[in-house]
Design an enzyme around this catalytic site. Structure first.
Site, PDB file in Angstrom:
ATOM      1  N   SER A 119       0.845  -1.298   0.116  1.00  0.00           N
ATOM      2  CA  SER A 119      -0.025   0.095  -0.006  1.00  0.00           C
ATOM      3  C   SER A 119       0.876   1.295   0.002  1.00  0.00           C
ATOM      4  O   SER A 119       0.210   2.205  -0.210  1.00  0.00           O
ATOM      5  CB  SER A 119      -0.760   0.228   1.323  1.00  0.00           C
ATOM      6  OG  SER A 119      -1.581  -1.048   1.295  1.00  0.00           O
ATOM      7  N   HIS A 140      -1.085  -2.707  -7.418  1.00  0.00           N
ATOM      8  CA  HIS A 140      -1.822  -2.689  -5.968  1.00  0.00           C
ATOM      9  C   HIS A 140      -3.247  -2.448  -6.246  1.00  0.00           C
ATOM     10  O   HIS A 140      -3.920  -1.606  -6.941  1.00  0.00           O
ATOM     11  CB  HIS A 140      -1.330  -1.282  -5.425  1.00  0.00           C
ATOM     12  CG  HIS A 140      -1.936  -0.472  -4.336  1.00  0.00           C
ATOM     13  ND1 HIS A 140      -2.285   0.748  -4.075  1.00  0.00           N
ATOM     14  CD2 HIS A 140      -2.496  -1.379  -3.125  1.00  0.00           C
ATOM     15  CE1 HIS A 140      -2.821   0.846  -2.670  1.00  0.00           C
ATOM     16  NE2 HIS A 140      -2.813  -0.543  -2.395  1.00  0.00           N
ATOM     17  N   GLU A 152      -3.784   0.129  -9.213  1.00  0.00           N
ATOM     18  CA  GLU A 152      -2.551   1.081  -9.317  1.00  0.00           C
ATOM     19  C   GLU A 152      -1.197   0.258  -9.879  1.00  0.00           C
ATOM     20  O   GLU A 152      -0.961  -0.858  -9.053  1.00  0.00           O
ATOM     21  CB  GLU A 152      -2.095   1.746  -8.033  1.00  0.00           C
ATOM     22  CG  GLU A 152      -3.035   2.875  -7.820  1.00  0.00           C
ATOM     23  CD  GLU A 152      -2.588   3.724  -6.584  1.00  0.00           C
ATOM     24  OE1 GLU A 152      -2.186   3.054  -5.427  1.00  0.00           O
ATOM     25  OE2 GLU A 152      -2.361   5.108  -6.358  1.00  0.00           O
ATOM     26  N   ASN A 190      -3.343   6.129  -1.538  1.00  0.00           N
ATOM     27  CA  ASN A 190      -3.434   6.120   0.079  1.00  0.00           C
ATOM     28  C   ASN A 190      -2.515   7.481   0.345  1.00  0.00           C
ATOM     29  O   ASN A 190      -2.518   7.850   1.481  1.00  0.00           O
ATOM     30  CB  ASN A 190      -2.431   4.909   0.204  1.00  0.00           C
ATOM     31  CG  ASN A 190      -3.271   3.537   0.514  1.00  0.00           C
ATOM     32  OD1 ASN A 190      -4.411   3.801   0.826  1.00  0.00           O
ATOM     33  ND2 ASN A 190      -2.775   2.596   0.016  1.00  0.00           N
TER      34      ASN A 190
END
Ligand code: CAA
Ligand code: NDP
Length: 291
Positions: A119, A140, A152, A190
């Site tokens: 992450s 991701h 991602e 994130n």
């Protein structure tokens, strides 16, 4: 290059979802975890989630049966050596991830692409601990994997174009959408989402609102599907804290300081849904706020 056999390391909430979507898309999947119990639980959960999709008409019984038939599990990490693509989805701790790569690398086929579902951790740094930084990427997924559309893709400094193209094509075959992020702490989703969650915890810590009033405010006032504290419990408070620490250390800016209350919950082992207690207590029929 052709990718047919995919290895998934870590059978937690992300690993099971990743195995689910790959097998449903026709890939052979081999999943491993340090815990045999986690592997059994993951397979049972994949079956339940596929049942849900069958009930909704999103998959047929035959598709479900073939998908389950394409998933195998092993307690031995090095059994993944013959895979074309490996997605590491173990706990968000750099030492855990580098130990996995160091054990795995001597057993990999030369063509194998190695990726991490991290992450937040530097892809370039993880890649540097392998023998193939040019064949290493960030891959991701978002939680819950079978539902969320985005993946991602993060290139490390050395990732080559062939590796990027191969991963991009995999995302297309999964029926998902890729967004590319440069390799900076916590990437895009994130970098934006986690400071919001951390701010929600500060809002609670400073007594501005209770757990319910904070979550209700964002659900009904900003149309978020889950309140930020409910979402933090869903992601896992250990993972949220790990991401905030990577942002704080990596960008050296006090605006990313993890809220001490978030640290306290993690120290208590109240990690959210996965331990049945976090900002809510999940041990009864309905979740009850813990503050
Ligand atoms: C931390 C990181 O590194 C990155 C991240 O992942 S950040 C987290 C990103 N995720 C989010 O922000 C999720 C926010 N929450 C949501 O979008 C929604 O609350 C939710 C999709 C999880 C659930 O939605 P809901 O409407 O409350 O529940 P529900 O009606 O039961 O489910 C909606 C659909 O998801 C499916 N679903 C829900 N949870 C699921 C799961 N764990 N696995 C598989 N399918 C699931 C349901 O079957 C249902 O499917 P259909 O639309 O085909 O009917
Ligand atoms: N939770 C989320 O919303 C999201 C998480 N991620 C990322 O995905 C990764 C996994 O997160 P998540 O699934 O939530 O975490 P979980 O805690 O649910 O699962 C992690 C799993 O990895 C296992 N594990 C730990 N060490 C090893 C090892 N050396 N080899 C194999 N397995 C190991 C753990 O076993 P044990 O419990 O026995 O230690 C556990 O079963 C993390 O990098 C996280 O940042 C990415 C997107 C969203």
């Amino acid at each position: 290059m052709t990718i047919e056999r995919v290895g998934v390391v870590g059978a937690g909430q992300m690993g099971n979802g990743i195995a689910h979507v790959f097998s449903l898309a026709g890939y052979e999947v081999v999943m491993t975890d340090v815990s045999a119990e986690a592997l059994d639980k993951a397979v049972a959960l994949i079956e339940r989630n596929l049942d849900r999709q069958v009930a909704k008409g999103a998959a047929t019984e035959d598709e479900k049966a073939s998908a389950m038939g394409r998933i195998s599990t092993t307690p031995t990490l090095t059994d993944l050596g013959s895979c074309d693509l490996i997605i590491e989805a173990a706990t968000e701790r750099e030492a855990v991830k580098t130990a996995i790569f160091e054990e795995l690398v001597p057993h990999l086929a030369p063509h194998t692409i190695l990726t991490s579902n991290t992450s937040s951790i530097s892809i370039t740094r993880l890649a540097s601990r392998t023998d193939r930084p040019e064949k290493f990427m960030g891959f991701h997924f978002m939680n819950p994997v079978p539902v969320m559309q985005l993946v991602e893709l993060i290139r490390g400094i050395a990732t080559d174009e062939e590796t990027f193209r191969a991963c991009f094509e995999v995302v297309e075959r999964l029926g998902k959408t890729a967004a590319t992020s440069e390799d900076f702490p916590a990437f895009i989703v994130n970098r934006i989402l986690m400071p919001m969650i951390n701010e929600a915890v500060y809002t609670l810590y400073e007594g501005v609102g209770s757990v319910s009033s904070i979550d209700t405010s964002l659900k009904l006032g900003a149309n978020h599907p889950m309140g930020p504290l409910e979402l933090a419990d869903f992601i896992g408070l250990d993972t949220c804290l790990a991401i905030m620490n990577v942002l704080h250390d990596g960008l050296a800016d006090t605006k990313y300081r993890p809220c001490p209350l978030l640290t306290k919950y993690v120290e208590a082992g109240w990690l959210g849904r996965k331990t049945k207690r976090g900002f809510y207590d999940y041990r009864g029929e309905t979740p009850v706020p813990t503050r």
